[in-house]
Design a protein around this motif. Structure first.
Motif, PDB file in Angstrom:
ATOM      1  N   ALA A 166      17.138  -3.318   7.574  1.00 55.12           N
ATOM      2  CA  ALA A 166      16.002  -3.998   8.200  1.00 55.12           C
ATOM      3  C   ALA A 166      15.009  -3.000   8.779  1.00 55.12           C
ATOM      4  O   ALA A 166      13.786  -3.156   8.636  1.00 55.12           O
ATOM      5  CB  ALA A 166      16.507  -4.951   9.277  1.00 55.12           C
ATOM      6  N   ALA A 167      15.562  -1.966   9.448  1.00 51.55           N
ATOM      7  CA  ALA A 167      14.664  -0.935   9.988  1.00 51.55           C
ATOM      8  C   ALA A 167      13.915  -0.222   8.866  1.00 51.55           C
ATOM      9  O   ALA A 167      12.704   0.052   8.975  1.00 51.55           O
ATOM     10  CB  ALA A 167      15.473   0.064  10.816  1.00 51.55           C
ATOM     11  N   GLY A 168      14.630   0.085   7.762  1.00 51.31           N
ATOM     12  CA  GLY A 168      13.962   0.736   6.640  1.00 51.31           C
ATOM     13  C   GLY A 168      12.893  -0.137   6.011  1.00 51.31           C
ATOM     14  O   GLY A 168      11.801   0.331   5.675  1.00 51.31           O
ATOM     15  N   VAL A 169      13.195  -1.441   5.866  1.00 57.58           N
ATOM     16  CA  VAL A 169      12.201  -2.362   5.309  1.00 57.58           C
ATOM     17  C   VAL A 169      10.988  -2.458   6.224  1.00 57.58           C
ATOM     18  O   VAL A 169       9.838  -2.484   5.767  1.00 57.58           O
ATOM     19  CB  VAL A 169      12.835  -3.752   5.087  1.00 57.58           C
ATOM     20  N   TYR A 170      11.232  -2.509   7.542  1.00 61.55           N
ATOM     21  CA  TYR A 170      10.113  -2.598   8.490  1.00 61.55           C
ATOM     22  C   TYR A 170       9.217  -1.366   8.393  1.00 61.55           C
ATOM     23  O   TYR A 170       7.984  -1.484   8.373  1.00 61.55           O
ATOM     24  CB  TYR A 170      10.678  -2.755   9.896  1.00 61.55           C
ATOM     25  N   LEU A 171       9.833  -0.189   8.322  1.00 69.08           N
ATOM     26  CA  LEU A 171       9.035   1.031   8.214  1.00 69.08           C
ATOM     27  C   LEU A 171       8.325   1.108   6.868  1.00 69.08           C
ATOM     28  O   LEU A 171       7.143   1.467   6.794  1.00 69.08           O
ATOM     29  CB  LEU A 171       9.936   2.251   8.418  1.00 69.08           C
ATOM     30  N   ALA A 172       9.050   0.752   5.802  1.00 72.42           N
ATOM     31  CA  ALA A 172       8.433   0.809   4.474  1.00 72.42           C
ATOM     32  C   ALA A 172       7.298  -0.204   4.339  1.00 72.42           C
ATOM     33  O   ALA A 172       6.268   0.075   3.729  1.00 72.42           O
ATOM     34  CB  ALA A 172       9.489   0.565   3.395  1.00 72.42           C
ATOM     35  N   VAL A 176       3.478   0.172   3.081  1.00 76.07           N
ATOM     36  CA  VAL A 176       2.940  -0.631   1.977  1.00 76.07           C
ATOM     37  C   VAL A 176       1.728  -1.439   2.422  1.00 76.07           C
ATOM     38  O   VAL A 176       0.750  -1.586   1.679  1.00 76.07           O
ATOM     39  CB  VAL A 176       4.040  -1.557   1.430  1.00 76.07           C
ATOM     40  N   LEU A 177       1.782  -1.967   3.642  1.00 76.07           N
ATOM     41  CA  LEU A 177       0.697  -2.827   4.133  1.00 76.07           C
ATOM     42  C   LEU A 177      -0.432  -2.055   4.794  1.00 76.07           C
ATOM     43  O   LEU A 177      -1.381  -2.664   5.302  1.00 76.07           O
ATOM     44  CB  LEU A 177       1.267  -3.849   5.124  1.00 76.07           C
ATOM     45  N   ARG A 178      -0.350  -0.727   4.806  1.00 75.87           N
ATOM     46  CA  ARG A 178      -1.415   0.062   5.442  1.00 75.87           C
ATOM     47  C   ARG A 178      -2.781  -0.186   4.806  1.00 75.87           C
ATOM     48  O   ARG A 178      -3.774  -0.368   5.521  1.00 75.87           O
ATOM     49  CB  ARG A 178      -1.052   1.542   5.391  1.00 75.87           C
ATOM     50  N   PRO A 179      -2.896  -0.235   3.455  1.00 76.18           N
ATOM     51  CA  PRO A 179      -4.217  -0.550   2.872  1.00 76.18           C
ATOM     52  C   PRO A 179      -4.720  -1.933   3.269  1.00 76.18           C
ATOM     53  O   PRO A 179      -5.920  -2.134   3.451  1.00 76.18           O
ATOM     54  CB  PRO A 179      -3.960  -0.460   1.365  1.00 76.18           C
ATOM     55  N   LEU A 180      -3.794  -2.891   3.420  1.00 74.19           N
ATOM     56  CA  LEU A 180      -4.219  -4.227   3.833  1.00 74.19           C
ATOM     57  C   LEU A 180      -4.735  -4.217   5.271  1.00 74.19           C
ATOM     58  O   LEU A 180      -5.699  -4.939   5.595  1.00 74.19           O
ATOM     59  CB  LEU A 180      -3.044  -5.193   3.700  1.00 74.19           C
ATOM     60  N   LEU A 183      -8.199  -2.951   5.141  1.00 73.72           N
ATOM     61  CA  LEU A 183      -9.101  -4.009   4.680  1.00 73.72           C
ATOM     62  C   LEU A 183      -9.387  -4.998   5.805  1.00 73.72           C
ATOM     63  O   LEU A 183     -10.529  -5.442   5.983  1.00 73.72           O
ATOM     64  CB  LEU A 183      -8.484  -4.721   3.476  1.00 73.72           C
ATOM     65  N   ARG A 184      -8.363  -5.335   6.571  1.00 73.45           N
ATOM     66  CA  ARG A 184      -8.569  -6.271   7.686  1.00 73.45           C
ATOM     67  C   ARG A 184      -9.500  -5.690   8.732  1.00 73.45           C
ATOM     68  O   ARG A 184     -10.376  -6.382   9.271  1.00 73.45           O
ATOM     69  CB  ARG A 184      -7.215  -6.623   8.310  1.00 73.45           C
ATOM     70  N   ARG A 185      -9.326  -4.392   9.050  1.00 73.34           N
ATOM     71  CA  ARG A 185     -10.224  -3.767  10.035  1.00 73.34           C
ATOM     72  C   ARG A 185     -11.661  -3.742   9.527  1.00 73.34           C
ATOM     73  O   ARG A 185     -12.612  -3.980  10.287  1.00 73.34           O
ATOM     74  CB  ARG A 185      -9.748  -2.349  10.348  1.00 73.34           C
ATOM     75  N   ALA A 186     -11.810  -3.473   8.222  1.00 73.08           N
ATOM     76  CA  ALA A 186     -13.169  -3.441   7.666  1.00 73.08           C
ATOM     77  C   ALA A 186     -13.810  -4.819   7.722  1.00 73.08           C
ATOM     78  O   ALA A 186     -14.982  -4.961   8.109  1.00 73.08           O
ATOM     79  CB  ALA A 186     -13.128  -2.930   6.224  1.00 73.08           C
ATOM     80  N   THR A 187     -13.051  -5.862   7.359  1.00 76.39           N
ATOM     81  CA  THR A 187     -13.620  -7.211   7.403  1.00 76.39           C
ATOM     82  C   THR A 187     -13.906  -7.648   8.832  1.00 76.39           C
ATOM     83  O   THR A 187     -14.915  -8.314   9.091  1.00 76.39           O
ATOM     84  CB  THR A 187     -12.655  -8.201   6.735  1.00 76.39           C
ATOM     85  N   ALA A 188     -13.028  -7.269   9.775  1.00 73.07           N
ATOM     86  CA  ALA A 188     -13.270  -7.617  11.171  1.00 73.07           C
ATOM     87  C   ALA A 188     -14.533  -6.930  11.684  1.00 73.07           C
ATOM     88  O   ALA A 188     -15.311  -7.509  12.448  1.00 73.07           O
ATOM     89  CB  ALA A 188     -12.063  -7.239  12.026  1.00 73.07           C
ATOM     90  N   SER A 189     -14.744  -5.677  11.276  1.00 74.67           N
ATOM     91  CA  SER A 189     -15.951  -4.959  11.692  1.00 74.67           C
ATOM     92  C   SER A 189     -17.206  -5.617  11.126  1.00 74.67           C
ATOM     93  O   SER A 189     -18.217  -5.765  11.817  1.00 74.67           O
ATOM     94  CB  SER A 189     -15.863  -3.502  11.221  1.00 74.67           C
TER      95      SER A 189
END
Length: 454
Positions: A166-172, A176-180, A183-189
């Protein structure tokens, strides 16, 4: 759990838990089967090794006690019993439990709350027949304790592996979701700044995320165009309202001033009173023309019904009405002999042609000439030409705006709405309208080109 990262971690952890549970169950069952097979094999070998001793007990009357055999049986917590029918002839090892008569071969029974495993083998002796039996019995306590210990260890290892997974999945998932998140920060801006001209990066991240960013950029482009169109429409509406107020105020103010003067000076000479009344009447007519033009624009913005009609008949009727209104102007109509079929709204087309002819009359020479031509073909064209001063190149787009007046027209007749109605009806009929110079008459030439719709 609302976050995608949390849901992803929870889902994958649940899958990992099911996998670990299945693997643990299979491992425990395999270990249990292996130990039981080993136990059964030990019981068989014990019976095999004890067979000669049991036969000797019958034939040579050996004493019941055998120290070496007892030591082996005690070490394995096993009991050995030799019976003849229902009579026990010989017992050694641990004391066997009380139990009903056991069947030959391997079996499991419970006695005193403890489960036991037994192996019963008949002694092959011709003198005794099948009555002589050798029973080897051992309790399953140690085996079950080892199985319980194994299950506990597997459970602990499974929980530790599940926590680490679970810890490995959370970190991974964070990686994986870093690009998303970008994208969210860009749309919020973009949403915070309300800047529809900005775009989000569409060249980084996995393919699905790049496709999402591209779709979002397309949506921003559409919203930007829509916002620009809305702003232009709002500005046009404001400008139209201001121009309409100004144009309506002028004749109303003139009429008010004339009526006020007539009211204050009832003793004015009749000739002057007549001139003032005539001027007020002219202003009233101008006011009615403005209102008619505004009404035509408002009516043209609706979605009128479309029907098949003969464009040549509409042009001919409009030219005939203009001849009656302006008998001093020479109208020339060049129309085809046959019908020119077109799908359109007859009142809108008639309004467009009437305004083109009125514009040609007002801006042509007094008592001059107006020429109308209609050509048939894949794209029917209507051309209206006059012999006036024409329209300068820089004004040929502006003349179609509401209340647009050129310097050359000065304070001449007209409301400034006629050509706006022409442009509006051309748009509604999928046509284009253009203005250039007439080669035949030297003035302006307005050309309306239709896209035939049968």
């Amino acid at each position: 759990m609302r976050s995608l990262r949390g849901r992803l971690t929870l889902g994958l952890t649940a899958v990992l838990a099911l996998v670990l549970l299945g693997a643990g169950v299979l491992a425990a069952r395999d270990a249990d089967r292996s130990e039981r097979e080993a136990l059964d094999d030990r019981l068989r070998r014990t019976a095999e090794l004890s067979r000669a001793t049991a036969v000797a007990a019958f034939e040579e009357a050996l004493p019941e006690g055998d120290g070496r055999l007892d030591a082996v049986l005690d070490a394995t917590r096993t009991s050995l019993r030799l019976s003849l029918g229902d009579q026990t002839l010989f017992e050694t090892g641990r004391r066997p439990p009380s139990q009903p008569r056991l069947r030959s071969g391997l079996s499991t029974f419970e006695a005193g709350g403890i489960r036991h495993r037994a192996y019963v083998a008949p002694l092959p002796d011709a003198g005794l027949g099948a009555l002589a039996r050798l029973e080897v019995i051992t309790p399953l306590t140690l085996l079950e304790e080892r199985q319980d210990t194994l299950r506990r260890r597997l459970a602990i290892l499974g929980l530790v592996a599940l926590a680490l997974g679970a810890a490995g999945v959370y970190l991974a998932s964070g990686v994986v979701l870093r690009p998303l998140r970008r994208l969210r920060r860009a749309t919020a801006s973009i949403a915070a700044e309300e800047d529809l001209s900005r775009r989000v990066p569409a060249d980084r991240g996995p393919t699905e995320l790049r496709d999402l960013a591209a779709s979002f950029n397309e949506m921003l482009a559409r919203l930007s165009r829509s916002a620009a169109d809305r702003e232009r429409a709002l500005e046009a509406t404001k400008r139209f309202a201001a121009d309409a107020g100004h144009e309506l105020r002028t004749p109303l103010t003139s009429i008010q001033a004339t009526l006020s003067a007539l009211s204050r000076h009832p003793d004015l000479p009749a000739e002057r009173r007549a001139r003032m009344a005539t001027g007020a009447l002219e202003e009233q007519r101008r006011l009615v023309g403005l209102l008619d033009g505004l009404q035509a624009l408002a009516r043209g913005d609706a979605s009128p019904p479309v029907a098949e009609l003969d464009l040549a008949e509409v042009v001919d009727a409009s030219v005939g009405a203009s001849r009656e209104r302006h008998p001093d102007v020479v109208f020339t109509a060049d129309l085809p002999d046959g019908a020119v079929a077109l799908a359109g709204w007859e009142p809108g087309l008639r309004s467009m042609l009437d305004n083109l002819l009125e514009n040609a009359v007002h801006h042509g020479r007094p008592g001059g000439a107006v020429r109308v031509s209609l050509s048939d073909g894949p794209s029917p064209e209507v051309a209206v030409e006059d012999d006036g001063p024409g329209i300068a190149d820089e004004d040929r787009e502006r003349v179609f705006e509401p209340f647009a007046r050129l310097e050359a027209s000065g304070d001449g007749p007209g409301s400034g709405l006629g050509l706006a109605v022409v442009a509006q009806q051309a748009r509604h009929h999928g046509a284009s309208v253009a203005v250039d110079r007439s080669e035949a008459l030297g003035g302006a030439r307005f050309t309306v080109r239709f896209a035939r719709s049968a």
